[in-house]
Design an enzyme around this catalytic site. Structure first.
Site, PDB file in Angstrom:
ATOM      1  CB  THR A   8      -0.379   9.348  -1.450  1.00  0.00           C
ATOM      2  OG1 THR A   8      -0.136   9.194  -2.681  1.00  0.00           O
ATOM      3  CG2 THR A   8       0.037   7.758  -0.857  1.00  0.00           C
ATOM      4  N   GLY A   9      -1.896  10.493   0.999  1.00  0.00           N
ATOM      5  CA  GLY A   9      -2.028  10.663   2.523  1.00  0.00           C
ATOM      6  C   GLY A   9      -3.409  10.861   2.631  1.00  0.00           C
TER       7      GLY A   9
END
Length: 278
Positions: free
Chosen positions: A215-216
């Site tokens: 996600t990051g």
């Protein structure tokens, strides 16, 4: 003579994820999904799957520098995303190349801890990142675990996130987006702060899923893509957060491996944007 065109090219400088959900693989998927042409410089090869990381093999600094330089001199990317830089030597080497191209915006996701909780960075590297790479970045995007390391404090709420951002700005960052995805609650908060004192809190709804691997990486590469597409940084963050939210929703019920699965990066892929050359 017929018209000539060019794509919106981007460069990711990051590690390779063998299970395809994070790192270089996530960055290139994101660039493609948002209509940009992706190039890469691999800093490390990780041995990992959805359950975690079991090994890291570093790419020699001179090879990393070479990858960056040949792309910069030939394809000339509109923006750069930096991910895992897990040694001080690599930080110095990357900074040495990037100083030749100060006009190109850099989005730096200081990858230190994986989604599954594995530490991915060597202990002596943090000071080198802060000295060599943070001042060159338009934006730093640490998650809570990384912000705690960089700000030397515990983060339990949004007020703590704001204080951590202030400490990172004081330490020399141009702008910071502290990502609050690991805080428990129905809503998620990300805190933006820049060196001019502008502060903004972004709010979104939490999604019930364990498919959050990468996600990051995806958020920072999406921000780089939207910056490369000529959006200002605030708009780029808003658009990137919307893209990540939709990618999580699109992949929340998909089983990929036994651990933290990936987002669905290609839920609505855009055609490559073509710009007429002058």
């Amino acid at each position: 003579m017929s018209k000539q065109y060019k794509y919106t090219a981007l460069l990711t400088i990051a590690g390779s994820d063998s299970c395809g959900g994070a790192g270089i693989q996530a960055d290139l998927k994101t660039f493609s999904a948002l209509g940009c042409y992706g190039t890469s410089a691999i800093t490390a090869i990780t041995v990992q799957n959805t359950l975690g990381v079991s090994g890291i093999h570093s790419i020699p600094a001179e090879i990393v520098k070479g990858q960056i330089k040949v792309v910069m001199d030939d394809i000339k990317p509109m923006a750069i995303k930096i991910g895992m830089v897990h040694s001080a030597e690599l930080a110095v080497a990357i900074a040495a190349v990037l100083k030749e191209y100060p006009q190109i915006p850099v989005i730096f996701d200081p990858v230190m801890v994986s989604t599954s909780g594995h530490r991915l960075i060597e202990k002596d590297t943090i000071a080198a990142l802060q000295k060599e790479l943070f001042p060159k970045a338009k934006l730093i995007t640490p998650n809570l675990s990384e912000a705690e390391i960089l700000a030397a404090m515990k983060i339990n709420n949004v007020a703590d996130m704001k204080e951590a951002a202030r400490r990172m700005i004081t330490a020399g960052c141009n702008a910071v987006l502290v990502k609050g995805g690991h805080l428990q609650g129905p809503d998620l908060f990300d805190v933006y702060l820049d060196k001019n004192g502008f502060e903004k809190t972004f709010r979104s709804t939490a999604i019930s899923t364990k498919n959050t691997h990468g996600t990051g990486c995806t958020l920072s590469s999406a921000i780089a893509a939207f910056v490369g597409l000529n959006n200002d940084i605030y708009v780029a963050i808003e658009k990137a957060k919307a893209y990540v939210h939709e990618a999580i929703v699109a992949g929340q019920d998909v089983k990929t491996g036994e651990g933290h699965g990936p987002l669905n990066h290609l839920f609505d892929p855009q055609k490559l944007f073509k710009h007429e050359m002058e």
